[in-house]
Design a protein around this motif. Structure first.
Motif, PDB file in Angstrom:
ATOM      1  N   ARG A   1      45.937  59.757  41.237  1.00  0.00           N
ATOM      2  CA  ARG A   1      45.068  60.501  42.151  1.00  0.00           C
ATOM      3  C   ARG A   1      44.606  59.553  43.259  1.00  0.00           C
ATOM      4  NH1 ARG A   1      47.062  63.665  39.339  1.00  0.00           N
ATOM      5  NH2 ARG A   1      46.110  65.302  38.052  1.00  0.00           N
ATOM      6  N   ARG A   2      44.505  60.124  44.467  1.00  0.00           N
ATOM      7  CA  ARG A   2      43.987  59.347  45.604  1.00  0.00           C
ATOM      8  C   ARG A   2      42.472  59.472  45.654  1.00  0.00           C
ATOM      9  NH1 ARG A   2      45.349  60.991  50.610  1.00  0.00           N
ATOM     10  NH2 ARG A   2      45.735  63.132  49.910  1.00  0.00           N
ATOM     11  N   LEU A   3      41.827  58.347  45.925  1.00  0.00           N
ATOM     12  CA  LEU A   3      40.368  58.296  45.910  1.00  0.00           C
ATOM     13  C   LEU A   3      39.874  57.512  47.111  1.00  0.00           C
ATOM     14  CD1 LEU A   3      37.752  58.874  44.222  1.00  0.00           C
ATOM     15  CD2 LEU A   3      38.089  56.596  43.215  1.00  0.00           C
ATOM     16  N   ARG A   4      38.850  58.042  47.810  1.00  0.00           N
ATOM     17  CA  ARG A   4      38.208  57.326  48.921  1.00  0.00           C
ATOM     18  C   ARG A   4      36.828  56.863  48.477  1.00  0.00           C
ATOM     19  NH1 ARG A   4      37.958  61.015  53.305  1.00  0.00           N
ATOM     20  NH2 ARG A   4      39.991  60.260  54.017  1.00  0.00           N
ATOM     21  N   ILE A   5      36.538  55.575  48.692  1.00  0.00           N
ATOM     22  CA  ILE A   5      35.257  54.978  48.339  1.00  0.00           C
ATOM     23  C   ILE A   5      34.555  54.611  49.635  1.00  0.00           C
ATOM     24  CG2 ILE A   5      34.086  53.099  47.116  1.00  0.00           C
ATOM     25  CD1 ILE A   5      35.536  54.971  45.289  1.00  0.00           C
ATOM     26  N   THR A   6      33.301  55.049  49.793  1.00  0.00           N
ATOM     27  CA  THR A   6      32.518  54.760  50.997  1.00  0.00           C
ATOM     28  C   THR A   6      31.196  54.160  50.589  1.00  0.00           C
ATOM     29  OG1 THR A   6      33.521  56.648  52.143  1.00  0.00           O
ATOM     30  CG2 THR A   6      31.496  55.718  53.092  1.00  0.00           C
ATOM     31  N   ALA A   7      30.861  52.989  51.198  1.00  0.00           N
ATOM     32  CA  ALA A   7      29.589  52.309  50.895  1.00  0.00           C
ATOM     33  C   ALA A   7      29.196  51.466  52.083  1.00  0.00           C
ATOM     34  CB  ALA A   7      29.723  51.439  49.644  1.00  0.00           C
ATOM     35  N   GLY A   8      27.938  51.527  52.480  1.00  0.00           N
ATOM     36  CA  GLY A   8      27.431  50.700  53.571  1.00  0.00           C
ATOM     37  C   GLY A   8      28.154  50.924  54.876  1.00  0.00           C
ATOM     38  N   GLY A   9      28.628  52.136  55.145  1.00  0.00           N
ATOM     39  CA  GLY A   9      29.310  52.440  56.390  1.00  0.00           C
ATOM     40  C   GLY A   9      30.780  52.090  56.388  1.00  0.00           C
ATOM     41  N   ALA A  10      31.280  51.438  55.343  1.00  0.00           N
ATOM     42  CA  ALA A  10      32.695  51.080  55.254  1.00  0.00           C
ATOM     43  C   ALA A  10      33.344  51.915  54.156  1.00  0.00           C
ATOM     44  CB  ALA A  10      32.853  49.593  54.956  1.00  0.00           C
ATOM     45  N   SER A  11      34.633  52.197  54.317  1.00  0.00           N
ATOM     46  CA  SER A  11      35.343  52.981  53.307  1.00  0.00           C
ATOM     47  C   SER A  11      36.762  52.467  53.164  1.00  0.00           C
ATOM     48  CB  SER A  11      35.339  54.469  53.673  1.00  0.00           C
ATOM     49  OG  SER A  11      36.081  54.692  54.854  1.00  0.00           O
ATOM     50  N   TYR A  12      37.354  52.756  52.002  1.00  0.00           N
ATOM     51  CA  TYR A  12      38.764  52.441  51.791  1.00  0.00           C
ATOM     52  C   TYR A  12      39.317  53.443  50.777  1.00  0.00           C
ATOM     53  CZ  TYR A  12      37.481  50.138  47.365  1.00  0.00           C
ATOM     54  OH  TYR A  12      37.014  49.864  46.111  1.00  0.00           O
ATOM     55  N   GLU A  13      40.648  53.566  50.789  1.00  0.00           N
ATOM     56  CA  GLU A  13      41.317  54.473  49.870  1.00  0.00           C
ATOM     57  C   GLU A  13      42.095  53.687  48.828  1.00  0.00           C
ATOM     58  OE1 GLU A  13      43.694  57.384  51.825  1.00  0.00           O
ATOM     59  OE2 GLU A  13      42.074  58.030  53.195  1.00  0.00           O
ATOM     60  N   THR A  14      42.209  54.254  47.636  1.00  0.00           N
ATOM     61  CA  THR A  14      42.961  53.643  46.547  1.00  0.00           C
ATOM     62  C   THR A  14      43.539  54.754  45.682  1.00  0.00           C
ATOM     63  OG1 THR A  14      42.862  52.016  44.760  1.00  0.00           O
ATOM     64  CG2 THR A  14      40.994  53.515  44.963  1.00  0.00           C
ATOM     65  N   THR A  15      44.380  54.384  44.736  1.00  0.00           N
ATOM     66  CA  THR A  15      44.933  55.360  43.783  1.00  0.00           C
ATOM     67  C   THR A  15      44.552  54.939  42.368  1.00  0.00           C
ATOM     68  OG1 THR A  15      47.048  54.161  43.671  1.00  0.00           O
ATOM     69  CG2 THR A  15      46.882  55.987  45.249  1.00  0.00           C
ATOM     70  N   LEU A  16      44.278  55.912  41.529  1.00  0.00           N
ATOM     71  CA  LEU A  16      43.908  55.664  40.142  1.00  0.00           C
ATOM     72  C   LEU A  16      44.772  56.509  39.222  1.00  0.00           C
ATOM     73  CD1 LEU A  16      39.985  55.706  40.231  1.00  0.00           C
ATOM     74  CD2 LEU A  16      41.500  53.725  40.406  1.00  0.00           C
ATOM     75  N   GLY A  17      45.196  55.936  38.107  1.00  0.00           N
ATOM     76  CA  GLY A  17      45.861  56.666  37.045  1.00  0.00           C
ATOM     77  C   GLY A  17      44.955  56.713  35.826  1.00  0.00           C
ATOM     78  N   ASN A  18      45.471  57.204  34.724  1.00  0.00           N
ATOM     79  CA  ASN A  18      44.698  57.202  33.488  1.00  0.00           C
ATOM     80  C   ASN A  18      44.442  55.765  33.038  1.00  0.00           C
ATOM     81  OD1 ASN A  18      44.358  60.002  32.953  1.00  0.00           O
ATOM     82  ND2 ASN A  18      46.497  60.136  32.276  1.00  0.00           N
ATOM     83  N   GLY A  19      43.184  55.436  32.775  1.00  0.00           N
ATOM     84  CA  GLY A  19      42.865  54.101  32.276  1.00  0.00           C
ATOM     85  C   GLY A  19      41.733  53.455  33.034  1.00  0.00           C
ATOM     86  N   ALA A  20      41.477  52.197  32.709  1.00  0.00           N
ATOM     87  CA  ALA A  20      40.353  51.453  33.281  1.00  0.00           C
ATOM     88  C   ALA A  20      40.603  51.129  34.749  1.00  0.00           C
ATOM     89  CB  ALA A  20      40.122  50.172  32.480  1.00  0.00           C
ATOM     90  N   PHE A  21      39.522  51.052  35.499  1.00  0.00           N
ATOM     91  CA  PHE A  21      39.607  50.678  36.917  1.00  0.00           C
ATOM     92  C   PHE A  21      38.459  49.740  37.268  1.00  0.00           C
ATOM     93  CE2 PHE A  21      37.033  54.579  36.872  1.00  0.00           C
ATOM     94  CZ  PHE A  21      35.914  54.174  37.598  1.00  0.00           C
ATOM     95  N   ALA A  22      38.650  49.012  38.383  1.00  0.00           N
ATOM     96  CA  ALA A  22      37.610  48.148  38.944  1.00  0.00           C
ATOM     97  C   ALA A  22      37.659  48.300  40.454  1.00  0.00           C
ATOM     98  CB  ALA A  22      37.832  46.696  38.533  1.00  0.00           C
ATOM     99  N   LEU A  23      36.553  48.779  41.037  1.00  0.00           N
ATOM    100  CA  LEU A  23      36.512  49.091  42.465  1.00  0.00           C
ATOM    101  C   LEU A  23      35.455  48.211  43.133  1.00  0.00           C
ATOM    102  CD1 LEU A  23      36.555  52.989  42.164  1.00  0.00           C
ATOM    103  CD2 LEU A  23      38.509  51.486  42.630  1.00  0.00           C
TER     104      LEU A  23
END
Length: 857
Positions: free
Chosen positions: A785-807
């Protein structure tokens, strides 16, 4: 010694036995063909069968036991009053030999269970096998909930829920009898249940002896040897309540077939109901015992050949099927699963029981329950000699039946004996052999007892007396075993030692507790006596460690962050000292209750080291070496585990310093150099359960100067651990699809709209958001799945599958907001479970950490 428990226990037993007898007389008042003495002796097993049938049907229909007990006791009292009226009209039954025979039936359970009476029927724990707790827990579940109720019930009820498609009668009887001890507390009724089912079994055996016209002394001998035997005591020790409940049905039904008019519809309807009660009580072996009874009944029908008997017998079979009703498919599945497990070569129920029966020299006296099944060596040869004589008596009795063409009884004997021998010698399954032998134990002893009078012919009365003495060896040997707790009173743990845990409920109120009790028995009973307290299990021992139970208990568990009290063993043997900053709130012989440190706590639930843990100075010490030393730790929040210990260099490596590879939280292992005499390490951990391992990296370069060839690299003593909580944390989550819980940790589904996560940090820093991702069902055919993370005015996109993640994200000091936005489009418009939400990506156990929060080793 007994704190005055004997007399109250005896009185409640006599009261219950009296009610069972009078109610049974009232129940059998209209049974055709019975003499008054036969009706009196059949009364207790009739009442037990009536209770079993009503409770079995009620559980099948998902009716709570607490709803059933009042009307069931009311009907029992009415039947008892009717029975008292019948007995008043036949006062002769209460005097002379019938009365003394019934007194013997009352006495045999009291003697067999003497420790229960001495220490209290509600206080004596019996054996330490966990099945007693299992029955009490399931009984409490059936008392409180309709059968089949599940979901977020607490550990003891979650365990009991998994028994909902097994057996119900034994546990339900605990609820029924609890009305005479402490209403609703099924544990307190356990001793009383054992006493009354043995009384019922003794009465059924007395009925058989009456119908067989045994001499008075032989009747008493038969009852004493059957009920007071080693095999019955083994069933008591194993707390096989359902098996014991069903024992009286087969002999009672067999005797009734012998004396009742088989052309009567009422007789067969009654027998069909009795058979249904036996199958409800013990489905898998109830069917086996029912088949054996059906063979003997068929032979009796053949012998009588009265007109209409076959059609009446079919009416009885129809009665059984109707009363079992919709529960038949469930019972058959349970029967097949039990039979498959018992006949398989894998893990089988009770596979560790009576293994001494597989040792040839112990087989013979073990098959008679004389101690060989437990590999007892004391008086081995005398017991074996007694077993040889008993076997001779049994064979003489079977030959006598064959000569008299009593093929129905022969069939009744061959099924349990043959089945037991097949389980033992073909399947190598002694526990299965025990079940078969116990089920038909009464017919084995009947054959042996009936052989005794034949030796009295032709002036061989002395030989007959000797045979009777040989039979008496059965209850004498079993009785000696049952008296051991009276000799070892100082070592006895009673239920009061566990029941004191009820005080914890008043101390904690509605605040959740964490249970970290290492002793399996103490943990089991803590969950029972604190069943109405919000709790989460930190340790899973005994039955809670079964995979399906552990998953169920964890699936609806409270978050560890909500826990404010910890329940532990009264004595902590180590190897890790916890409790820094904890406050002792209460303690007993078996438990301690702690108020936790508001800043956080840590508890080690499992530990392992290749060289084993040793006792030293009242606490465990250990040597690292030969592999990794691993600890499983539970913490309520993310933070730093602070490890402290005294260390000393091992003799297998030269030099004072040692290198350790430290692995934690799935991170890349780190190497740390430690120097005696003190160890201080800080290890980052996530909230919940974490695993930390220490692997010595130094190779052994010094030969061992002793016979001990272990790799002793680093010695550790006085190891302690505490938690320093992270200041960086997730404060709140706002999600359009709502918040859920999974395995006690927060969980949410991302949908069309973004979720907002509030994160607090001590200072401006790059933090890491960690968790476990789960692909949502609203998108098919895509592995990520594609995911967009936005914090402090900055954002980036990443992909996640089933399992642990670190963002990674950068946040300012204080509380800031982080947006999680799933970017995939849904291609599954309707979910199969009817959920109308769009479920794109699941986020489980979201946590935050910062490199500045915890110094790495």
């Amino acid at each position: 010694m007994s704190d005055g428990q004997f007399l109250p226990s005896l009185l409640v037993y006599l009261l219950t036995a009296g009610v069972m007898t009078t109610a049974g007389v009232g129940l059998l008042a209209s049974w055709p063909g019975l003499s008054w003495r036969q009706r009196l002796f059949a009364a207790p097993p009739a009442t037990l069968a009536f209770w079993s049938l009503v409770l079995g049907m009620s559980a099948t229909m998902a009716v709570r036991v607490s709803v059933v007990v009042a009307p069931l006791w009311a009907v029992t009292v009415v039947l008892s009053l009717r029975g008292l009226g019948e007995l008043r009209r036949n006062r002769s039954l209460l005097t002379g030999r019938p009365c003394w025979a019934l007194v013997a039936c009352l006495a045999v359970p009291a003697v067999t269970l003497l420790p229960y009476f001495v220490f209290g029927l509600d206080d004596y724990p019996g054996s330490r096998f966990p099945d007693g707790w299992s029955y009490a827990s399931y009984g409490q579940y059936l008392w409180t909930f309709p059968r089949g109720t599940g979901g977020d019930l607490g550990p003891v009820y979650e365990f009991a829920f998994h028994l909902a498609n097994t057996r119900h009668v034994g546990s339900s009887l605990l609820g029924l009898l609890s009305c005479l001890t402490s209403p609703g507390d099924t544990q307190r009724a356990a001793g009383l249940l054992l006493a009354v089912v043995l009384f019922s079994f003794a009465s059924a055996c007395l009925l058989v002896a009456e119908v067989r016209a045994l001499a008075h002394e032989h009747r008493i001998l038969f009852v004493l040897c059957t009920v007071g035997s080693g095999w019955v005591l083994n069933a008591v020790d194993l707390t096989n309540y359902d098996n014991l409940v069903a024992l009286s049905a087969w002999p009672a039904m067999t005797a009734l077939v012998w004396v009742s008019p088989l052309a009567s519809s009422a007789v067969w309807i009654g027998l069909g109901a009795w058979l249904a009660a036996m199958i409800y009580a013990y489905p898998e072996f109830g069917m086996v015992m029912g088949s054996a009874w059906a063979l003997s009944a068929a032979w009796q029908v053949w012998q009588v050949r009265a007109p209409g008997t076959v059609s009446r017998a079919l009416l009885g079979a129809a009665t059984t099927l109707v009363l079992l009703g919709p529960n038949i498919p469930t019972m058959m599945r349970f029967f097949v699963s039990q039979a498959s497990a018992g006949l398989s070569s894998g893990v089988r129920p009770g596979a560790g029981g009576f293994l001494a029966l597989l040792i040839p020299r112990h087989v013979l006296n073990g098959l008679w329950g004389l101690g060989g099944e437990h590999q007892y060596l004391r008086l081995f040869w005398p017991r074996t000699f007694v077993a040889i004589l008993l076997t001779s008596l049994l064979l003489a009795g079977l030959v006598r039946w064959a000569r008299r063409r009593e093929y129905g009884l022969l069939a009744a004997a061959v099924i349990p004996l043959g089945g037991g021998l097949i389980f033992l010698f073909v399947q190598a399954y002694p526990y299965g052999a025990f079940k078969m032998i116990l089920s038909g134990w009464w017919v084995v002893l009947l054959a042996s007892t009936e052989a005794v009078p034949s030796f009295a012919l032709h002036r061989r009365r002395l030989l007959a007396s000797a045979c009777a003495l040989v039979l008496l060896a059965i209850p004498v040997i079993a009785g000696g075993r049952s008296m051991l707790p009276l000799v070892r009173e100082g070592q006895l743990t009673t239920m009061r030692d566990f029941r004191v845990a009820e005080h914890v409920a008043s101390l904690v109120g509605d605040k959740p507790i964490g249970v970290f009790v290492e002793d399996a028995e103490a943990e089991h009973w803590a969950t029972y006596f604190l069943r109405d307290v919000k709790m989460r299990l930190g340790t899973t021992r005994g039955y809670f460690d079964l995979d399906h139970v552990r998953r169920s208990v964890e699936s609806d568990a409270l978050p560890w962050s909500a826990v404010q009290y910890l329940l532990t063993d009264a004595w902590d043997p180590g190897p890790v000292v916890e409790g820094g900053g904890w406050t002792l709130a209460w303690q007993s012989r078996r438990y301690r209750l702690w108020a936790t440190d508001p800043q956080g706590w840590a508890v080690v639930t499992r530990s392992s080291t290749p060289n084993g843990f040793e006792q030293g100075g009242g606490r465990q010490t250990f040597w690292m070496g030969g592999g990794a030393t691993t600890f499983t730790v539970v913490t309520p929040q993310a933070g730093c585990l602070v490890w402290s210990a005294r260390i000393f260099p091992g003799p297998r490596v030269s030099g004072p310093t040692r290198r350790l590879e430290v692995t934690y939280a799935g991170e890349t292992p780190r190497i740390v150099i430690v120097t005696p005499p003190e160890l201080q390490l800080q290890v980052p951990v996530r909230a919940g359960t974490s695993t930390v391992s220490f692997l010595p990296m130094d190779a052994a370069n010094v030969p061992s100067a002793t016979a001990d060839q272990r790799e002793l690299i680093l010695g550790v003593a006085d190891l302690s651990v505490g938690l320093r909580a992270n200041p960086s944390k997730v404060v709140a989550v706002e999600n359009p699809n709502g918040m859920e819980a999974l395995n006690g940790q927060p969980f949410f589904w991302l949908g069309r709209d973004a979720a907002v996560v509030d994160v607090s940090a001590r200072e401006p820093a790059s933090v890491v958001l960690t968790g476990v991702a789960m692909l949502g069902p609203s998108v098919s055919g895509k592995p990520v799945r594609r995911l967009r993370i936005t914090a402090g005015g900055a954002s980036y996109e990443t992909t996640l599958g089933n399992g642990a993640f670190a963002l990674p994200v950068h946040v300012p000091a204080g509380t800031s907001r982080v947006w999680f936005e799933a970017l995939d489009e849904s291609n599954v418009p309707t979910l199969s479970n009817g959920d109308r939400r769009t479920l794109l990506l699941g986020i489980h156990d979201l946590q935050v950490s910062s490199p500045q929060d915890c110094a790495t080793p």
